[in-house]
Write a protein that holds these residues in place. Structure first.
Motif, mmCIF file in Angstrom:
data_model
loop_
_atom_site.group_PDB
_atom_site.id
_atom_site.type_symbol
_atom_site.label_atom_id
_atom_site.label_comp_id
_atom_site.label_asym_id
_atom_site.label_seq_id
_atom_site.Cartn_x
_atom_site.Cartn_y
_atom_site.Cartn_z
ATOM 1 N N VAL A 67 0.671 -1.210 0.076
ATOM 2 C CA VAL A 67 -0.042 -0.076 0.045
ATOM 3 C C VAL A 67 0.910 1.205 -0.026
ATOM 4 N N THR A 68 2.134 1.075 0.670
ATOM 5 C CA THR A 68 2.931 2.351 0.763
ATOM 6 C C THR A 68 3.522 2.777 -0.642
ATOM 7 N N SER A 69 3.774 1.750 -1.361
ATOM 8 C CA SER A 69 4.423 1.693 -2.789
ATOM 9 C C SER A 69 3.325 2.052 -3.514
ATOM 10 N N ASP A 70 2.037 1.541 -3.395
ATOM 11 C CA ASP A 70 1.044 2.106 -4.335
ATOM 12 C C ASP A 70 0.755 3.586 -4.149
ATOM 13 N N ILE A 71 0.832 3.935 -2.878
ATOM 14 C CA ILE A 71 0.467 5.366 -2.605
ATOM 15 C C ILE A 71 1.918 6.522 -3.212
ATOM 16 N N LEU A 72 2.892 5.871 -3.037
ATOM 17 C CA LEU A 72 3.926 6.730 -3.731
ATOM 18 C C LEU A 72 4.171 6.774 -5.211
ATOM 19 N N LEU A 73 3.571 5.457 -5.877
ATOM 20 C CA LEU A 73 3.527 5.588 -7.277
ATOM 21 C C LEU A 73 2.598 6.309 -7.820
ATOM 22 N N ALA A 74 1.499 6.368 -7.101
ATOM 23 C CA ALA A 74 0.362 7.149 -7.507
ATOM 24 C C ALA A 74 0.686 8.784 -7.576
ATOM 25 N N LEU A 75 1.095 9.216 -6.167
ATOM 26 C CA LEU A 75 1.425 10.546 -5.926
ATOM 27 C C LEU A 75 2.533 11.315 -6.999
ATOM 28 N N SER A 76 3.530 10.053 -7.163
ATOM 29 C CA SER A 76 4.695 10.738 -8.077
ATOM 30 C C SER A 76 4.313 10.815 -9.657
ATOM 31 N N GLY A 77 2.903 10.123 -9.726
ATOM 32 C CA GLY A 77 2.507 10.252 -11.271
ATOM 33 C C GLY A 77 3.065 9.012 -12.197
ATOM 34 N N ILE A 78 3.871 7.838 -11.420
ATOM 35 C CA ILE A 78 4.380 6.721 -12.157
ATOM 36 C C ILE A 78 3.205 5.789 -12.779
ATOM 37 N N ALA A 79 2.370 5.557 -11.465
ATOM 38 C CA ALA A 79 1.417 4.404 -12.030
ATOM 39 C C ALA A 79 0.090 4.773 -10.968
ATOM 40 N N PRO A 80 -0.952 4.955 -11.567
ATOM 41 C CA PRO A 80 -1.146 5.285 -12.899
ATOM 42 C C PRO A 80 -0.483 6.461 -13.429
ATOM 43 N N PRO A 81 -0.039 6.335 -14.668
ATOM 44 C CA PRO A 81 0.790 7.780 -15.255
ATOM 45 C C PRO A 81 0.032 8.743 -15.301
ATOM 46 N N THR A 82 0.376 10.060 -15.140
ATOM 47 C CA THR A 82 -0.244 11.281 -15.256
ATOM 48 C C THR A 82 -0.144 11.685 -16.569
ATOM 49 N N SER A 83 0.776 11.384 -17.301
ATOM 50 C CA SER A 83 0.801 11.653 -18.701
ATOM 51 C C SER A 83 1.344 10.742 -19.681
ATOM 52 N N HIS A 84 1.574 10.716 -20.845
ATOM 53 C CA HIS A 84 2.001 9.733 -21.832
ATOM 54 C C HIS A 84 3.509 9.647 -21.774
ATOM 55 N N ASP A 85 4.082 11.136 -21.526
ATOM 56 C CA ASP A 85 5.349 11.329 -21.667
ATOM 57 C C ASP A 85 6.005 11.474 -20.097
ATOM 58 N N MET A 86 6.789 10.349 -19.842
ATOM 59 C CA MET A 86 7.359 10.364 -18.495
ATOM 60 C C MET A 86 8.326 11.314 -18.255
ATOM 61 N N ASN A 87 8.787 12.201 -19.163
ATOM 62 C CA ASN A 87 9.688 13.365 -18.882
ATOM 63 C C ASN A 87 8.936 14.695 -18.726
ATOM 64 N N GLN A 88 7.615 14.496 -19.201
ATOM 65 C CA GLN A 88 6.810 15.756 -19.032
ATOM 66 C C GLN A 88 5.492 15.416 -17.918
ATOM 67 N N PRO A 89 5.720 14.932 -16.715
ATOM 68 C CA PRO A 89 4.422 14.696 -16.058
ATOM 69 C C PRO A 89 3.317 15.820 -15.987
ATOM 70 N N ASP A 90 2.323 15.412 -15.946
ATOM 71 C CA ASP A 90 1.019 16.503 -15.624
ATOM 72 C C ASP A 90 1.012 16.981 -14.020
ATOM 73 N N LEU A 91 1.676 17.993 -14.132
ATOM 74 C CA LEU A 91 1.618 18.404 -12.408
ATOM 75 C C LEU A 91 0.579 18.707 -11.703
ATOM 76 N N GLN A 92 -0.587 19.222 -12.788
ATOM 77 C CA GLN A 92 -1.777 19.431 -11.988
ATOM 78 C C GLN A 92 -2.420 18.189 -11.861
ATOM 79 N N GLU A 93 -2.260 16.960 -12.473
ATOM 80 C CA GLU A 93 -2.789 15.920 -11.861
ATOM 81 C C GLU A 93 -2.247 15.297 -10.469
#
Length: 127
Positions: A67-93
């Motif tokens: 659950v900690t890993s899942d929260i960190l992945l979500a908050l960081s925008g890794i998974a689910p991804p916030t955008s299709h471009d990992m170099n340009q995350p969607d900061l609003q999301e």
């Protein structure tokens, strides 16, 4: 012609990088930085001690609860991804996910699982 590409990082390397940015930027209210909560705030979302978040960021602590890993992945925008471009995350999301986590605490979440559920529900609603 040479194209510069960033090396592929594992999820744990990406989480570590995200946490290091959080440590540098804290709870800044500037628009482009507010999606990086400080360690204390992240620890509250995960129901952990802030020092644990520091150990995860430094790589001294390798294993964490799912659950900690899942929260960190979500908050960081890794998974689910916030955008299709990992170099340009969607900061609003990313900011919306931080707000979802905070709302879970404000609504008296009893566990990290409750926080994760709230984050995932928010992501689903915004899709």
């Amino acid at each position: 012609m040479s194209t510069l590409t960033q090396p592929v990082q594992t999820n744990s390397q990406q989480i570590s990088s995200y946490l290091q940015r959080c440590n540098k930027r804290g709870n800044s209210l500037r628009t482009n930085q507010k999606c990086f909560p400080n360690y204390s705030r992240i620890a509250k979302f995960c129901f952990l001690d802030p020092s644990t978040i520091g150990r995860i960021a430094s790589g001294k602590q390798k294993s964490v609860q799912t659950v900690t890993s899942d929260i960190l992945l979500a908050l960081s925008g890794i998974a689910p991804p916030t955008s299709h471009d990992m170099n340009q995350p969607d900061l609003q999301e990313q900011w919306s996910r931080v707000c979802d986590a905070q709302q879970a605490l404000d609504d008296f979440a009893q566990s990290a699982d409750d926080v994760l559920d709230h984050i995932m529900r928010g992501i689903q609603e915004r899709m």
